[in-house]
Write an enzyme that holds these catalytic residues in place. Structure first.
Site, PDB file in Angstrom:
ATOM      1  N   HIS A  27     -14.778 -11.971 -29.592  1.00  0.00           N
ATOM      2  CA  HIS A  27     -15.850 -11.233 -30.264  1.00  0.00           C
ATOM      3  C   HIS A  27     -16.619 -10.367 -29.255  1.00  0.00           C
ATOM      4  O   HIS A  27     -16.833  -9.175 -29.483  1.00  0.00           O
ATOM      5  CB  HIS A  27     -16.788 -12.243 -30.950  1.00  0.00           C
ATOM      6  CG  HIS A  27     -17.957 -11.629 -31.646  1.00  0.00           C
ATOM      7  ND1 HIS A  27     -18.122 -11.691 -33.014  1.00  0.00           N
ATOM      8  CD2 HIS A  27     -19.018 -10.941 -31.167  1.00  0.00           C
ATOM      9  CE1 HIS A  27     -19.247 -11.055 -33.330  1.00  0.00           C
ATOM     10  NE2 HIS A  27     -19.818 -10.600 -32.234  1.00  0.00           N
ATOM     11  N   GLU A  28     -16.982 -10.976 -28.122  1.00  0.00           N
ATOM     12  CA  GLU A  28     -17.744 -10.228 -27.113  1.00  0.00           C
ATOM     13  C   GLU A  28     -16.890  -9.126 -26.495  1.00  0.00           C
ATOM     14  O   GLU A  28     -17.404  -8.059 -26.155  1.00  0.00           O
ATOM     15  CB  GLU A  28     -18.273 -11.161 -26.021  1.00  0.00           C
ATOM     16  CG  GLU A  28     -19.164 -12.305 -26.523  1.00  0.00           C
ATOM     17  CD  GLU A  28     -20.242 -11.862 -27.493  1.00  0.00           C
ATOM     18  OE1 GLU A  28     -20.795 -10.769 -27.336  1.00  0.00           O
ATOM     19  OE2 GLU A  28     -20.509 -12.636 -28.442  1.00  0.00           O
TER      20      GLU A  28
ATOM     21  N   HIS B  74     -17.070  -6.026 -28.636  1.00  0.00           N
ATOM     22  CA  HIS B  74     -18.274  -5.258 -28.284  1.00  0.00           C
ATOM     23  C   HIS B  74     -18.013  -4.480 -26.994  1.00  0.00           C
ATOM     24  O   HIS B  74     -18.302  -3.294 -26.895  1.00  0.00           O
ATOM     25  CB  HIS B  74     -19.464  -6.200 -28.004  1.00  0.00           C
ATOM     26  CG  HIS B  74     -20.114  -6.773 -29.228  1.00  0.00           C
ATOM     27  ND1 HIS B  74     -20.608  -6.003 -30.251  1.00  0.00           N
ATOM     28  CD2 HIS B  74     -20.384  -8.061 -29.579  1.00  0.00           C
ATOM     29  CE1 HIS B  74     -21.147  -6.791 -31.179  1.00  0.00           C
ATOM     30  NE2 HIS B  74     -21.021  -8.056 -30.800  1.00  0.00           N
TER      31      HIS B  74
HETATM   32 ZN   LIG Z   1     -21.613  -9.680 -31.801  1.00  0.00          ZN
END
Ligand SMILES: [Zn+2]
Ligand SMILES: [Zn+2]
Length: 152
Positions: free
Chosen positions: A67-68, A71
């Protein structure tokens, strides 16, 4: 798990799932409370909550690292890096990242598992009640080499 191991794991996941290099720092931050992990826009570093790993194990940790990294890569490439952006949603789905980053999921780890293994090729994780011989057993998904990792 040490910061060095987290760094290495993050770099491996980045190559494996994004085919892109993670060139910044990943580290644990004990001060994170309800946040599983966060991407720092200024430094491009990733901070992970050690409690996430301790409470939910390697699978959950990898989900939040992915998830990171979504980003991270979207931001670095000047694409939509926010949760609502199409680029972000597309990549999160593609790499199978955790939907959570703001808060630690409620799901509880199954207590009966004692051992955890990680495929060094495809990052698939396995939890087992009994220890397995990693010289004899390979990953069920890709036949890659397994390594034992700590469950907690
Ligand atoms: Zn996030
Ligand atoms: Zn595998």
């Amino acid at each position: 798990m040490t910061n060095e191991e987290l760094q290495k794991l993050t770099e491996e996941i980045s190559i494996q799932f994004f085919n892109k290099t993670f060139r910044h720092q990943a580290r644990f931050n004990r001060r994170l409370r309800t946040t599983g992990g966060r991407y720092l826009l200024r430094s491009h570093d990733i901070e992970m909550n050690p409690h996430l790993y301790e409470a939910f194990g390697i699978e959950e940790l990898i989900g939040v690292i992915k998830h990171e990294l979504v980003h991270y890569h979207m931001h670095i490439e000047g694409r939509g890096y926010k949760h609502g952006d199409d680029d972000f949603k597309y990549w999160l789905h593609k790499v199978g990242g955790s939907r959570f980053c703001q808060s630690i999921p409620e799901k509880r780890r199954t207590e009966s598992y004692k051992y955890a293994y990680l495929c060094t090729d495809c990052m698939q994780s396995y939890k087992r009640k009994r220890q397995i011989d990693t010289k004899r057993y390979v990953c069920g998904k890709c036949r890659g080499k397994l390594k034992q990792v700590s469950l907690k």
